[in-house]
Design an enzyme around this catalytic site. Sequence first.
Site, PDB file in Angstrom:
ATOM      1  N   GLY A  34       0.832  -1.205   0.000  1.00  0.00           N
ATOM      2  CA  GLY A  34       0.000   0.000   0.000  1.00  0.00           C
ATOM      3  C   GLY A  34       0.860   1.246   0.000  1.00  0.00           C
TER       4      GLY A  34
ATOM      5  CG  ASP B  58       3.760  -7.268   9.961  1.00  0.00           C
ATOM      6  OD1 ASP B  58       2.708  -7.918   9.833  1.00  0.00           O
ATOM      7  OD2 ASP B  58       4.859  -7.654   9.517  1.00  0.00           O
ATOM      8  CB  VAL B  59      -2.193  -7.277  10.906  1.00  0.00           C
ATOM      9  CG1 VAL B  59      -2.702  -5.849  10.810  1.00  0.00           C
ATOM     10  CG2 VAL B  59      -2.170  -7.968   9.556  1.00  0.00           C
TER      11      VAL B  59
ATOM     12  CG  LEU C 208      -3.822  -3.806  16.576  1.00  0.00           C
ATOM     13  CD1 LEU C 208      -2.692  -2.782  16.507  1.00  0.00           C
ATOM     14  CD2 LEU C 208      -4.537  -3.844  15.209  1.00  0.00           C
TER      15      LEU C 208
ATOM     16  CE1 TYR D 229      -4.178 -12.732  -2.291  1.00  0.00           C
ATOM     17  CE2 TYR D 229      -5.194 -13.826  -4.168  1.00  0.00           C
ATOM     18  CZ  TYR D 229      -5.185 -12.802  -3.240  1.00  0.00           C
ATOM     19  OH  TYR D 229      -6.185 -11.852  -3.251  1.00  0.00           O
TER      20      TYR D 229
ATOM     21  CB  THR E 196     -11.994  -5.322  -7.189  1.00  0.00           C
ATOM     22  OG1 THR E 196     -12.953  -6.297  -6.777  1.00  0.00           O
ATOM     23  CG2 THR E 196     -12.523  -3.935  -6.879  1.00  0.00           C
TER      24      THR E 196
HETATM   25  P1  NAD Z   1      -3.420  -3.866  -1.952  1.00  0.00           P
HETATM   26  O1  NAD Z   1      -2.111  -4.543  -2.054  1.00  0.00           O
HETATM   27  O2  NAD Z   1      -3.590  -2.556  -2.618  1.00  0.00           O
HETATM   28  O3  NAD Z   1      -3.821  -3.667  -0.412  1.00  0.00           O
HETATM   29  C1  NAD Z   1      -3.440  -4.565   0.591  1.00  0.00           C
HETATM   30  C2  NAD Z   1      -2.898  -3.754   1.769  1.00  0.00           C
HETATM   31  O4  NAD Z   1      -2.509  -4.648   2.818  1.00  0.00           O
HETATM   32  C3  NAD Z   1      -1.654  -2.931   1.409  1.00  0.00           C
HETATM   33  O5  NAD Z   1      -1.853  -1.590   1.786  1.00  0.00           O
HETATM   34  C4  NAD Z   1      -0.542  -3.597   2.192  1.00  0.00           C
HETATM   35  O6  NAD Z   1       0.498  -2.712   2.554  1.00  0.00           O
HETATM   36  C5  NAD Z   1      -1.301  -4.156   3.390  1.00  0.00           C
HETATM   37  N1  NAD Z   1      -0.601  -5.236   4.069  1.00  0.00           N
HETATM   38  C6  NAD Z   1      -0.039  -6.348   3.525  1.00  0.00           C
HETATM   39  N2  NAD Z   1       0.515  -7.115   4.468  1.00  0.00           N
HETATM   40  C7  NAD Z   1       0.291  -6.484   5.656  1.00  0.00           C
HETATM   41  C8  NAD Z   1       0.631  -6.764   7.005  1.00  0.00           C
HETATM   42  N3  NAD Z   1       1.328  -7.857   7.348  1.00  0.00           N
HETATM   43  N4  NAD Z   1       0.239  -5.898   7.972  1.00  0.00           N
HETATM   44  C9  NAD Z   1      -0.453  -4.776   7.647  1.00  0.00           C
HETATM   45  N5  NAD Z   1      -0.797  -4.455   6.385  1.00  0.00           N
HETATM   46  C10 NAD Z   1      -0.426  -5.292   5.400  1.00  0.00           C
HETATM   47  O7  NAD Z   1      -4.510  -4.900  -2.452  1.00  0.00           O
HETATM   48  P2  NAD Z   1      -6.076  -4.716  -2.727  1.00  0.00           P
HETATM   49  O8  NAD Z   1      -6.310  -4.962  -4.142  1.00  0.00           O
HETATM   50  O9  NAD Z   1      -6.567  -3.446  -2.119  1.00  0.00           O
HETATM   51  O10 NAD Z   1      -6.648  -5.967  -1.905  1.00  0.00           O
HETATM   52  C11 NAD Z   1      -7.198  -5.828  -0.608  1.00  0.00           C
HETATM   53  C12 NAD Z   1      -7.698  -7.176  -0.108  1.00  0.00           C
HETATM   54  O11 NAD Z   1      -8.707  -7.681  -0.983  1.00  0.00           O
HETATM   55  C13 NAD Z   1      -6.593  -8.248  -0.050  1.00  0.00           C
HETATM   56  O12 NAD Z   1      -6.788  -9.032   1.109  1.00  0.00           O
HETATM   57  C14 NAD Z   1      -6.849  -9.074  -1.282  1.00  0.00           C
HETATM   58  O13 NAD Z   1      -6.418 -10.401  -1.114  1.00  0.00           O
HETATM   59  C15 NAD Z   1      -8.358  -8.977  -1.427  1.00  0.00           C
HETATM   60  N6  NAD Z   1      -8.761  -9.180  -2.831  1.00  0.00           N
HETATM   61  C16 NAD Z   1      -8.547  -8.204  -3.755  1.00  0.00           C
HETATM   62  C17 NAD Z   1      -8.920  -8.423  -5.088  1.00  0.00           C
HETATM   63  C18 NAD Z   1      -8.730  -7.362  -6.146  1.00  0.00           C
HETATM   64  O14 NAD Z   1      -9.092  -7.614  -7.299  1.00  0.00           O
HETATM   65  N7  NAD Z   1      -8.214  -6.191  -5.848  1.00  0.00           N
HETATM   66  C19 NAD Z   1      -9.489  -9.644  -5.462  1.00  0.00           C
HETATM   67  C20 NAD Z   1      -9.650 -10.618  -4.491  1.00  0.00           C
HETATM   68  C21 NAD Z   1      -9.304 -10.370  -3.169  1.00  0.00           C
END
Ligand code: NAD
Length: 317
Positions: free
Chosen positions: A36, A56-57, A61, A143, A173
């Site tokens: 992010g 980091d989750v 927390l 994943y 998405t």
């Molecule tokens: P993204 O990578 O933009 O956002 C994920 C966020 O999680 C990032 O800001 C990242 O820094 C944070 N993150 C990762 N590991 C972390 C940790 N250990 N502690 C704290 N923060 C952490 O991805 P996105 O597209 O916004 O996806 C968000 C969620 O939706 C994800 O869980 C993803 O698996 C799920 N998802 C997204 C899609 C899609 O098409 N975008 C499809 C299926 C599922």
Amino acid sequence: MRIVVAGGAGFIGSHLCEALLADGHEVIAVDNLLTGQRAHVQAFLDHPRFTFLEHDVTQPLDLAVDQIYHLASPASPEGYRRYPIPTLLVNALGTYHLLELARRYGARFLFASTSEVYGDPLVHPQVESYFGNVNPIGPRSCYDEGKRYGEAMTMEFVRSYNLDARIVRIFNTYGPRMDPHDGRVVPNFITRALRGEPLVIYGDGTQTRSLCYVSDLVRGLRLAMDRDGLAGAVINLGNPHEQTIRELAELVLELTGSMSPILFAEPRPDDPSRRCPDITRARTLLGWEPQVPVREGLQATIAYFAQVLNHAPSAGL
Ligand code: NAD
Ligand code: UDP
């Protein structure tokens, strides 16, 4: 309400934070900025009801909270290949710690799972009752299996502790704030079309995806969280409008007016050949369905990337 958005500085998470703030909630975005960007939440940093916690989750927390959205995880194939072990850990250990937090404060919990739990599906369109066809040791497994483990952990908290937790399986998405570098098809095609570079299709382009615009997805996430009686529910959220990757490439060229050629390269290993959600359950339980047509959503996304490209240094994105 006091709401934690884990992954709040990500693409979907930042849109969710924005929607929750607009509805008067107190929002705590928890993010370690792995994939992010602080820039995604920059506009709310001074908001009196917004807090950004760099954390980091996978570490415990403790903060009082009413709802937890767990969106923290790399999401793009290139992102989780770059960070395979952090991807496994955030969906396993991260899910565990966030579920424990929900349990401690009696909070409601939503786990953002994915259509990838269906792998390369043998059932089409994908219904929630389908167990999937996942390669457990392939390059996507960090994943796919990470999310399957996160689902299992969530269900055990529902069964063992009566936690009010639900699972949504998000299908592809797209929209503004996608990372132009993360290798997903929408940012790749749009940025290349805007720069006049070739659009590269992996495989022959007959594989399908169903693209959901981010505002529709965020509305679905919030309904899935706020609707009572959904403890233990698993719900697909995605747009059932299915198209081939070749059709998507042609649509992006048309909407950008680009003369970029389309090239073909080796298919990605384990690339699902078809993907389309059955959203009967979301329609029935949530009264939800996507409203933004793909042309409209792509136009908004193209406008976003055009702006990003204009502000990028000359080395490009
Ligand atoms: P993204 O990578 O933009 O956002 C994920 C966020 O999680 C990032 O800001 C990242 O820094 C944070 N993150 C990762 N590991 C972390 C940790 N250990 N502690 C704290 N923060 C952490 O991805 P996105 O597209 O916004 O996806 C968000 C969620 O939706 C994800 O869980 C993803 O698996 C799920 N998802 C997204 C899609 C899609 O098409 N975008 C499809 C299926 C599922
Ligand atoms: N894809 C492609 N060219 C690209 C990026 C992706 O042909 O520049 C294909 C990819 O092989 C897959 C589909 O587009 O079949 C969607 O890929 P993406 O990485 O967006 O997400 P996935 O649905 O595979 O998780």
